[in-house]
Design a protein around this motif. Structure first.
Motif: not given
Length: 289
Positions: A100-104, A109-113, A282-287
């Motif tokens: 049920t994760f929301g907001l983002i 995001l994972l596709t962009r990563y 860390a690269a995912l957190l940066d996004l």
């Protein structure tokens, strides 16, 4: 003790079966068994109790397990760090995520990563917030996207808050409430509710808010997946309290209404407190916004 032996040991632990574990590590069963026996001789302890049906981990095996995971994770982090020096991220990134994760919008995001770092293979695991936080603390996951409350191992993770969102009352489009902009929680005592799994942080947040508002819900069905829950609402089985993003797959068949008082939950991403994030993590957190 070699890293390959620890990888073989971990495969048997997770598969609970030598044949499946051998396929996983691309060995014959006899070669895998020989590797495990060599490790047992070196440690002077049996790591598994073998039977015709399955394999159980011994007390010695359970003692070795967290150290094996840490050693393999450290080796992988070392390889990734060296690759990062050359501007190339590689390896695997294990991520946990509540349903049920929301907001983002995490899929986006994972596709962009992936487009930025195609050398990293992503592994996604769904679960309750508490189980995912435990998996991060124990080194099974690098990151987990969760909601509060975080559970028993919250002191073993670093928490980055991603914000708060208000839940909505989800009703079928043909429901008499669908035309309202807001609905008092206390006025829903005569309604049938469908609810998400009892062990979830979302359920804990909803239960607490309804107690505070004096609403004793008439729960008629519980579901393990959010998709089933939304579909039950769409079919008119009952109403539900959900994050707004969860309603999207139902399109116009389900309407979200603001509640009075509002029910807000905090969402976050957690990483292990006792080790820094890998370059891939860390690269995912940066996004993140």
């Amino acid at each position: 003790m070699e890293l390959r032996q620890l990888a073989h040991f971990l495969a048997v632990v997770e598969e609970r079966h030598f044949t499946r574990a051998a396929r996983r590590v691309h060995l014959t069963q006899s070669s895998l068994s020989a590797s495990i026996r060599a490790l047992e001789r070196e440690l002077d302890s049996e790591l598994f109790v073998r039977s015709t049906r399955n394999v159980e981990v011994t007390e010695a095996g359970r003692a070795l397990l967290p150290h094996a995971r840490q050693a393999l994770a450290a080796a992988e982090a070392g390889r990734d760090a060296v690759a990062g020096v050359h501007g190339l991220l590689r390896g695997q990134l294990a991520i946990g995520m509540i349903q049920t994760f929301g907001l983002i919008p995490l899929p986006a995001l994972l596709t962009r990563y992936h487009r930025l770092h195609p050398g990293v293979t992503l592994r996604l695991r769904h679960g309750s917030a508490g189980s995912l936080v435990t998996a991060v603390a124990q080194g099974e996951l690098e990151l987990a996207f969760v909601d509060h409350p975080l559970g028993h191992h919250s002191d073993r993770v670093t928490v980055l808050s991603l914000g708060r969102e208000a839940l909505v009352l989800a009703v079928a489009a043909g429901d008499s409430l669908a035309a309202r902009r807001q609905q008092r929680l206390a006025g829903l005592a005569d309604r049938d509710f469908v609810e998400y799994r009892p062990d979830s942080a979302l359920r804990a947040t909803i239960d607490a808010a309804c107690r505070e508002a004096g609403l004793e819900r008439r729960i008629r069905c519980e579901a393990d997946t959010v998709g089933d829950l939304v579909e039950l609402v769409a079919q008119g089985f009952g109403v539900a309290l959900l994050p707004p993003l969860a309603l999207s797959p139902a399109g116009e068949r389900v309407v979200g209404i603001a509640t009075d008082p509002p029910i807000r939950r905090e969402i976050a991403v957690v990483s292990a407190a006792d080790r820094p994030p890998t370059p891939a993590a860390a690269a995912l957190l940066d996004l993140l916004p």
